[in-house]
Motif scaffolding. Structure first.
Motif, PDB file in Angstrom:
ATOM      1  N   PHE A  93       0.838  -1.202   0.000  1.00 18.45           N
ATOM      2  CA  PHE A  93       0.000   0.000   0.000  1.00 18.45           C
ATOM      3  C   PHE A  93       0.871   1.248   0.000  1.00 18.45           C
ATOM      4  O   PHE A  93       0.654   2.174  -0.782  1.00 18.45           O
ATOM      5  N   GLU A  94       1.833   1.292   0.888  1.00 21.29           N
ATOM      6  CA  GLU A  94       2.662   2.487   1.024  1.00 21.29           C
ATOM      7  C   GLU A  94       3.568   2.714  -0.181  1.00 21.29           C
ATOM      8  O   GLU A  94       3.716   3.846  -0.641  1.00 21.29           O
ATOM      9  N   LEU A  95       4.188   1.665  -0.693  1.00 22.23           N
ATOM     10  CA  LEU A  95       5.094   1.839  -1.839  1.00 22.23           C
ATOM     11  C   LEU A  95       4.354   2.353  -3.067  1.00 22.23           C
ATOM     12  O   LEU A  95       4.799   3.323  -3.704  1.00 22.23           O
ATOM     13  N   LEU A  96       3.252   1.728  -3.406  1.00 26.47           N
ATOM     14  CA  LEU A  96       2.494   2.168  -4.571  1.00 26.47           C
ATOM     15  C   LEU A  96       1.944   3.580  -4.361  1.00 26.47           C
ATOM     16  O   LEU A  96       2.016   4.429  -5.256  1.00 26.47           O
ATOM     17  N   GLY A  97       1.422   3.846  -3.176  1.00 23.27           N
ATOM     18  CA  GLY A  97       0.907   5.179  -2.868  1.00 23.27           C
ATOM     19  C   GLY A  97       1.979   6.252  -2.953  1.00 23.27           C
ATOM     20  O   GLY A  97       1.739   7.350  -3.471  1.00 23.27           O
ATOM     21  N   LEU A  98       3.185   5.948  -2.454  1.00 19.37           N
ATOM     22  CA  LEU A  98       4.297   6.902  -2.523  1.00 19.37           C
ATOM     23  C   LEU A  98       4.666   7.249  -3.956  1.00 19.37           C
ATOM     24  O   LEU A  98       4.864   8.420  -4.294  1.00 19.37           O
ATOM     25  N   ILE A  99       4.760   6.260  -4.788  1.00 19.55           N
ATOM     26  CA  ILE A  99       5.130   6.491  -6.188  1.00 19.55           C
ATOM     27  C   ILE A  99       4.110   7.404  -6.860  1.00 19.55           C
ATOM     28  O   ILE A  99       4.466   8.399  -7.499  1.00 19.55           O
ATOM     29  N   ILE A 100       2.851   7.087  -6.689  1.00 23.96           N
ATOM     30  CA  ILE A 100       1.789   7.891  -7.294  1.00 23.96           C
ATOM     31  C   ILE A 100       1.811   9.304  -6.721  1.00 23.96           C
ATOM     32  O   ILE A 100       1.736  10.297  -7.456  1.00 23.96           O
ATOM     33  N   LEU A 101       1.908   9.427  -5.405  1.00 18.42           N
ATOM     34  CA  LEU A 101       1.843  10.724  -4.729  1.00 18.42           C
ATOM     35  C   LEU A 101       3.017  11.633  -5.071  1.00 18.42           C
ATOM     36  O   LEU A 101       2.823  12.801  -5.410  1.00 18.42           O
ATOM     37  N   ILE A 102       4.230  11.136  -4.972  1.00 18.48           N
ATOM     38  CA  ILE A 102       5.418  11.969  -5.212  1.00 18.48           C
ATOM     39  C   ILE A 102       5.386  12.563  -6.614  1.00 18.48           C
ATOM     40  O   ILE A 102       5.522  13.777  -6.799  1.00 18.48           O
ATOM     41  N   PHE A 103       5.195  11.714  -7.595  1.00 17.39           N
ATOM     42  CA  PHE A 103       5.225  12.212  -8.970  1.00 17.39           C
ATOM     43  C   PHE A 103       3.971  13.011  -9.319  1.00 17.39           C
ATOM     44  O   PHE A 103       4.043  14.001 -10.035  1.00 17.39           O
ATOM     45  N   LEU A 135       8.144  10.771   4.974  1.00 22.90           N
ATOM     46  CA  LEU A 135       7.813  11.002   6.384  1.00 22.90           C
ATOM     47  C   LEU A 135       6.352  10.638   6.644  1.00 22.90           C
ATOM     48  O   LEU A 135       6.036   9.922   7.604  1.00 22.90           O
ATOM     49  N   PHE A 136       5.460  11.117   5.782  1.00 22.81           N
ATOM     50  CA  PHE A 136       4.043  10.803   5.958  1.00 22.81           C
ATOM     51  C   PHE A 136       3.786   9.312   5.787  1.00 22.81           C
ATOM     52  O   PHE A 136       2.917   8.749   6.439  1.00 22.81           O
ATOM     53  N   SER A 137       4.546   8.683   4.931  1.00 21.40           N
ATOM     54  CA  SER A 137       4.404   7.245   4.735  1.00 21.40           C
ATOM     55  C   SER A 137       4.773   6.477   6.001  1.00 21.40           C
ATOM     56  O   SER A 137       4.099   5.512   6.364  1.00 21.40           O
ATOM     57  N   ILE A 138       5.841   6.911   6.652  1.00 15.64           N
ATOM     58  CA  ILE A 138       6.250   6.262   7.906  1.00 15.64           C
ATOM     59  C   ILE A 138       5.155   6.420   8.957  1.00 15.64           C
ATOM     60  O   ILE A 138       4.767   5.455   9.620  1.00 15.64           O
ATOM     61  N   ILE A 139       4.660   7.642   9.080  1.00  9.76           N
ATOM     62  CA  ILE A 139       3.583   7.898  10.037  1.00  9.76           C
ATOM     63  C   ILE A 139       2.361   7.049   9.681  1.00  9.76           C
ATOM     64  O   ILE A 139       1.772   6.386  10.536  1.00  9.76           O
ATOM     65  N   ALA A 140       1.983   7.059   8.410  1.00 10.36           N
ATOM     66  CA  ALA A 140       0.801   6.322   7.963  1.00 10.36           C
ATOM     67  C   ALA A 140       0.982   4.813   8.091  1.00 10.36           C
ATOM     68  O   ALA A 140       0.022   4.091   8.386  1.00 10.36           O
ATOM     69  N   THR A 141       2.213   4.323   7.871  1.00  9.30           N
ATOM     70  CA  THR A 141       2.467   2.889   7.968  1.00  9.30           C
ATOM     71  C   THR A 141       2.227   2.387   9.382  1.00  9.30           C
ATOM     72  O   THR A 141       1.561   1.369   9.596  1.00  9.30           O
TER      73      THR A 141
END
Length: 143
Positions: free
Chosen positions: A14-24, A43-49
């Motif tokens: 969830f976090e990896l795919l979300g990060l890729i989509i969000l950053i770009f 940072l938000f990914s760590i908190i959310a994870t």
């Protein structure tokens, strides 16, 4: 219920795919530096994870206690996603305002955009995940 290993696989995916989509997506949409958005997103990914792991355990336990099962209707999935996202708002808005050097109002608006993205993303991701990795019928495989 899901095993710990399954929960970890769910969360990491969830976090990896979300990060890729969000950053770009955010970098392109707002014409901001990918690196600066990337640091904030990680940072938000760590908190959310961390929140995601404990939130899903709690949600599943409450659901089993109240309903006796883990089958999530569309209505329950929407509630699940909304409660998760609102749990992050109070932490992320001040961090975003500070990191991006924007007002709290601008951070609130940007965060709401991220919430809308993650509400849709969480619904679709969890639906797909449950179809690919169904919940075991053995209740003793919990937590």
């Amino acid at each position: 219920m899901r095993t710990k290993l399954d929960r970890i696989r769910h969360t990491v995916g969830f976090e990896l795919l979300g990060l890729i989509i969000l950053i770009f997506g955010v970098s392109k949409l707002l014409d901001m530096d990918t690196g600066k958005i990337g640091v904030l997103a990680v940072l938000f990914s760590i908190i959310a994870t961390v929140w995601n792991y404990f939130y899903n355990i709690l949600f599943d336990k409450v659901m089993v206690k109240r309903t006796g099962h883990l089958h999530k209707s569309a209505k329950v999935r929407v509630l699940h996603a909304i409660l998760f996202e609102f749990g992050l708002l109070f932490i992320t808005i001040p961090i975003m305002a500070w990191w991006l050097n924007i007002t709290m109002i601008d951070a609130f608006i940007l965060d709401l955009g991220m919430v809308v993205f993650y509400l849709v993303y969480a619904f679709v991701y969890n639906l797909a995940y449950d179809k690919i990795f169904p919940v075991p019928h053995n209740k003793s495989a919990a937590c």
